[in-house]
Design a protein around this motif. Sequence first.
Motif, PDB file in Angstrom:
ATOM      1  N   ALA A  14       0.832  -1.207   0.000  1.00 26.61           N
ATOM      2  CA  ALA A  14       0.000   0.000   0.000  1.00 26.61           C
ATOM      3  C   ALA A  14       0.864   1.253   0.000  1.00 26.61           C
ATOM      4  O   ALA A  14       0.573   2.226  -0.712  1.00 26.61           O
ATOM      5  N   LEU A  15       1.943   1.251   0.780  1.00 33.67           N
ATOM      6  CA  LEU A  15       2.819   2.420   0.833  1.00 33.67           C
ATOM      7  C   LEU A  15       3.534   2.643  -0.496  1.00 33.67           C
ATOM      8  O   LEU A  15       3.554   3.766  -1.027  1.00 33.67           O
ATOM      9  N   ILE A  16       4.111   1.591  -1.064  1.00 36.75           N
ATOM     10  CA  ILE A  16       4.854   1.732  -2.318  1.00 36.75           C
ATOM     11  C   ILE A  16       3.909   2.077  -3.474  1.00 36.75           C
ATOM     12  O   ILE A  16       4.236   2.903  -4.330  1.00 36.75           O
ATOM     13  N   GLY A  18       1.313   3.806  -3.208  1.00 36.39           N
ATOM     14  CA  GLY A  18       1.027   5.230  -3.028  1.00 36.39           C
ATOM     15  C   GLY A  18       2.114   6.107  -3.618  1.00 36.39           C
ATOM     16  O   GLY A  18       1.826   7.148  -4.228  1.00 36.39           O
ATOM     17  N   PHE A  19       3.365   5.709  -3.467  1.00 33.98           N
ATOM     18  CA  PHE A  19       4.452   6.478  -4.056  1.00 33.98           C
ATOM     19  C   PHE A  19       4.369   6.481  -5.579  1.00 33.98           C
ATOM     20  O   PHE A  19       4.596   7.506  -6.229  1.00 33.98           O
ATOM     21  N   VAL A  20       4.056   5.335  -6.151  1.00 37.39           N
ATOM     22  CA  VAL A  20       3.934   5.264  -7.607  1.00 37.39           C
ATOM     23  C   VAL A  20       2.777   6.139  -8.078  1.00 37.39           C
ATOM     24  O   VAL A  20       2.884   6.860  -9.078  1.00 37.39           O
ATOM     25  N   ALA A  21       1.662   6.094  -7.366  1.00 37.22           N
ATOM     26  CA  ALA A  21       0.526   6.947  -7.729  1.00 37.22           C
ATOM     27  C   ALA A  21       0.884   8.422  -7.638  1.00 37.22           C
ATOM     28  O   ALA A  21       0.339   9.254  -8.374  1.00 37.22           O
ATOM     29  N   ALA A  22       1.824   8.759  -6.736  1.00 39.49           N
ATOM     30  CA  ALA A  22       2.244  10.156  -6.572  1.00 39.49           C
ATOM     31  C   ALA A  22       3.322  10.569  -7.572  1.00 39.49           C
ATOM     32  O   ALA A  22       3.809  11.693  -7.506  1.00 39.49           O
ATOM     33  N   GLY A  23       3.710   9.647  -8.472  1.00 38.64           N
ATOM     34  CA  GLY A  23       4.640  10.009  -9.534  1.00 38.64           C
ATOM     35  C   GLY A  23       6.052   9.490  -9.379  1.00 38.64           C
ATOM     36  O   GLY A  23       6.901   9.755 -10.237  1.00 38.64           O
ATOM     37  N   THR A  24       6.335   8.735  -8.316  1.00 41.11           N
ATOM     38  CA  THR A  24       7.679   8.198  -8.135  1.00 41.11           C
ATOM     39  C   THR A  24       7.904   7.028  -9.079  1.00 41.11           C
ATOM     40  O   THR A  24       7.053   6.151  -9.198  1.00 41.11           O
ATOM     41  N   ARG A  25       9.067   7.023  -9.746  1.00 43.35           N
ATOM     42  CA  ARG A  25       9.326   6.003 -10.753  1.00 43.35           C
ATOM     43  C   ARG A  25      10.629   5.240 -10.535  1.00 43.35           C
ATOM     44  O   ARG A  25      10.899   4.284 -11.253  1.00 43.35           O
ATOM     45  N   GLU A  26      11.459   5.657  -9.604  1.00 40.87           N
ATOM     46  CA  GLU A  26      12.774   5.038  -9.407  1.00 40.87           C
ATOM     47  C   GLU A  26      12.927   4.615  -7.955  1.00 40.87           C
ATOM     48  O   GLU A  26      12.542   5.346  -7.034  1.00 40.87           O
ATOM     49  N   ALA A  27      13.510   3.433  -7.749  1.00 45.40           N
ATOM     50  CA  ALA A  27      13.790   2.936  -6.396  1.00 45.40           C
ATOM     51  C   ALA A  27      15.184   2.343  -6.362  1.00 45.40           C
ATOM     52  O   ALA A  27      15.581   1.625  -7.284  1.00 45.40           O
ATOM     53  N   ILE A  28      15.926   2.653  -5.314  1.00 46.00           N
ATOM     54  CA  ILE A  28      17.274   2.133  -5.126  1.00 46.00           C
ATOM     55  C   ILE A  28      17.258   1.307  -3.852  1.00 46.00           C
ATOM     56  O   ILE A  28      16.990   1.832  -2.760  1.00 46.00           O
ATOM     57  N   PRO A 140       3.108  -2.416  11.166  1.00 43.61           N
ATOM     58  CA  PRO A 140       1.814  -2.724  10.547  1.00 43.61           C
ATOM     59  C   PRO A 140       0.852  -3.370  11.551  1.00 43.61           C
ATOM     60  O   PRO A 140       1.246  -4.219  12.361  1.00 43.61           O
ATOM     61  N   HIS A 141      -0.396  -2.959  11.478  1.00 41.97           N
ATOM     62  CA  HIS A 141      -1.393  -3.470  12.426  1.00 41.97           C
ATOM     63  C   HIS A 141      -2.642  -3.906  11.669  1.00 41.97           C
ATOM     64  O   HIS A 141      -2.944  -3.387  10.579  1.00 41.97           O
ATOM     65  N   ALA A 142      -3.344  -4.850  12.220  1.00 40.68           N
ATOM     66  CA  ALA A 142      -4.552  -5.385  11.585  1.00 40.68           C
ATOM     67  C   ALA A 142      -5.604  -4.297  11.429  1.00 40.68           C
ATOM     68  O   ALA A 142      -5.746  -3.411  12.272  1.00 40.68           O
ATOM     69  N   GLY A 143      -6.313  -4.370  10.309  1.00 38.57           N
ATOM     70  CA  GLY A 143      -7.393  -3.439  10.060  1.00 38.57           C
ATOM     71  C   GLY A 143      -6.939  -2.059   9.617  1.00 38.57           C
ATOM     72  O   GLY A 143      -7.735  -1.109   9.653  1.00 38.57           O
ATOM     73  N   PHE A 144      -5.690  -1.921   9.191  1.00 43.88           N
ATOM     74  CA  PHE A 144      -5.206  -0.597   8.768  1.00 43.88           C
ATOM     75  C   PHE A 144      -5.923  -0.149   7.495  1.00 43.88           C
ATOM     76  O   PHE A 144      -6.410  -0.970   6.704  1.00 43.88           O
ATOM     77  N   ASP A 145      -5.983   1.140   7.315  1.00 43.96           N
ATOM     78  CA  ASP A 145      -6.627   1.731   6.139  1.00 43.96           C
ATOM     79  C   ASP A 145      -5.556   1.993   5.075  1.00 43.96           C
ATOM     80  O   ASP A 145      -4.688   2.843   5.278  1.00 43.96           O
ATOM     81  N   PRO A 146      -5.571   1.293   3.925  1.00 39.81           N
ATOM     82  CA  PRO A 146      -4.580   1.550   2.886  1.00 39.81           C
ATOM     83  C   PRO A 146      -4.576   3.005   2.424  1.00 39.81           C
ATOM     84  O   PRO A 146      -3.537   3.535   2.016  1.00 39.81           O
ATOM     85  N   GLY A 147      -5.747   3.660   2.493  1.00 39.32           N
ATOM     86  CA  GLY A 147      -5.815   5.049   2.081  1.00 39.32           C
ATOM     87  C   GLY A 147      -4.898   5.949   2.885  1.00 39.32           C
ATOM     88  O   GLY A 147      -4.374   6.943   2.372  1.00 39.32           O
ATOM     89  N   TYR A 148      -4.697   5.603   4.168  1.00 41.61           N
ATOM     90  CA  TYR A 148      -3.756   6.371   4.997  1.00 41.61           C
ATOM     91  C   TYR A 148      -2.349   6.313   4.412  1.00 41.61           C
ATOM     92  O   TYR A 148      -1.660   7.337   4.292  1.00 41.61           O
ATOM     93  N   LEU A 149      -1.907   5.120   4.024  1.00 43.17           N
ATOM     94  CA  LEU A 149      -0.557   4.960   3.481  1.00 43.17           C
ATOM     95  C   LEU A 149      -0.437   5.576   2.090  1.00 43.17           C
ATOM     96  O   LEU A 149       0.596   6.147   1.738  1.00 43.17           O
ATOM     97  N   HIS A 150      -1.509   5.461   1.291  1.00 41.98           N
ATOM     98  CA  HIS A 150      -1.487   6.092  -0.029  1.00 41.98           C
ATOM     99  C   HIS A 150      -1.256   7.594   0.103  1.00 41.98           C
ATOM    100  O   HIS A 150      -0.427   8.177  -0.605  1.00 41.98           O
ATOM    101  N   ARG A 151      -1.977   8.209   1.008  1.00 42.23           N
ATOM    102  CA  ARG A 151      -1.884   9.668   1.141  1.00 42.23           C
ATOM    103  C   ARG A 151      -0.632  10.108   1.895  1.00 42.23           C
ATOM    104  O   ARG A 151      -0.118  11.202   1.662  1.00 42.23           O
ATOM    105  N   LEU A 152      -0.140   9.245   2.775  1.00 41.26           N
ATOM    106  CA  LEU A 152       1.147   9.538   3.401  1.00 41.26           C
ATOM    107  C   LEU A 152       2.248   9.606   2.341  1.00 41.26           C
ATOM    108  O   LEU A 152       3.117  10.479   2.382  1.00 41.26           O
ATOM    109  N   ALA A 153       2.200   8.689   1.375  1.00 37.95           N
ATOM    110  CA  ALA A 153       3.183   8.705   0.295  1.00 37.95           C
ATOM    111  C   ALA A 153       3.090   9.995  -0.515  1.00 37.95           C
ATOM    112  O   ALA A 153       4.105  10.628  -0.828  1.00 37.95           O
ATOM    113  N   THR A 154       1.873  10.396  -0.849  1.00 36.45           N
ATOM    114  CA  THR A 154       1.695  11.644  -1.589  1.00 36.45           C
ATOM    115  C   THR A 154       2.195  12.832  -0.785  1.00 36.45           C
ATOM    116  O   THR A 154       2.837  13.743  -1.318  1.00 36.45           O
TER     117      THR A 154
END
Length: 537
Positions: A14-16, A18-28, A140-154
């Motif tokens: 979910a976190l990664i 989110g980064f791709v959705a925010a425009g990130t294209r490279e990972a090292i 990571p905890h049970a029942g987490f909201d993926p939307g939180y991680l998506h927007r944290l990445a943005t």
Amino acid sequence: MTDTGSLNLDWAHALIAGFVAAGTREAIISPGSRSTPLALAMLRQPGLRCHIAVDERSAAFFALGIAKVQRQPALLLATSGTAPANWLPAVIEASQSGVPLIALSADRPPELHACGANQTVPQIGMFAPWVRAGHALGAPHAGFDPGYLHRLATQAVEQAIWPYPGPVHINQPFREPLLPADPQITNDEPGPVTHHFPKLALDTGLMSELAERIAGRPGVIICGETPADPGLAPAVTALARRLACPILAEPMSGLRFGRHDRSHLCVRYNRWLADAGERQIARPEWIIRIGAFPVTRHLQNFASATTATHVVFDPWPRWIDPPHRITHLVRGEPADLCAALAEQAPSPAPAGWLEAFMTEERRTAASAEASHITAVLDEIPDGGALFVGNSLAIRQLDSFSGVSDKTLHCHANRGASGIDGNISTAAGIAAAHGRTVALLGDLTCQHDLGGLALARGRDLVIVTVNNNGGGIFDHLPQRTLPEFEQGWRTPQAVDFGHAARAFGIDYAQVDVHDALRLALHNALQAGGPHLIELRQH
């Protein structure tokens, strides 16, 4: 109930994503155990190009090089312990030079801290003085909201880009088991968050005041290192024509190379500014500075001497005034500010002011001798990239590059001006841009020999000028000390040929400029990674 391994992988995905959705294209990625969920999420993310770098210090500088070209943050991943600590020099450089970067450090969970657990150090706040933001995530905890991680990445991407580009640190702990028995990643991808970066409004009243202060008076425009902006060269040259003033342009300004108007450019100032008074060049009554503070001492002193009207055009919330001379700090894109000032139609400088500078330029150009700088610049193809190392290399480029119709993309690590990580940075530039030439001193090259691992498979030619140690100190006061050679010149005995062959890189040694020109020509024609050693001793 979701098992811990599956929870870790779902969270990381979910976190990664989110980064791709925010425009990130490279990972090292630097391999490690605790970072496994994030590494797998990156490697299975089709929207990411992943690079593997064993040495975390090299990895960080490689990411820096990519981000220099793309002006978008690359993702940097390491495991826990001392691994992320190796990022510090590159994080400092990114912060000082305004390059976006997102550093993801994996960590042990809270219950394993402060109890003697292996490979565990306090990582939260590790880069606190240097990052634009830091995010200490929970395990990571049970029942987490993926939307939180998506927007944290943005959010992290925005913090790395605006208003002042730089690094962002995210610390992510994981509990074991790190992965499920059968790791599977869903294809659910978030949509991007729409966001807008505003442009700073122009203050026409301030532009009018500046126009009145400089109208009809002798002055200069000084351009240091700036992020690439195709609109800057035409805007600043148009302003110089309006004011009948010279532009003292450093190599990293983007003004020396290209098909724009270069009639007002002074680029050989380092060879005549020291005795400008003897050559009948009066002090300017105003200075407009754009970009970083000058590299060379003569231009620094020249810029520092003007106190009546000392203007800095800069879009970032930083303070660039080592001599403490600023009278006007104008926030905005330099191209827009130059155009706005020109629209005020200030009267030009007195007759003869510009010509005095251009006379010195012509005189110095006529007496110029061939050098390794001209050999390198002549061979780099139009549209190529040049990375120049610090210390003596960048000062020689400043003094001897001249100007050219050729489009060159010049880069350097001038934020903190270190000699560490230069090969790795050049390799990152080559990964993002393509054909790249790196011009480095022998100590700078030796300092980052591990970066040669990242040169493999890249279209990168490294030219190392071997002048038997720290040649920059020959020009500094330390040269008179009896301990000079031992403590500062420090001649080395590195066999760069063996180093190149150890990493599978083609090698050539030359000792004259014509041979350098031929070796560089052949390397560029062949493509791939090359190390050329120019011996000057």
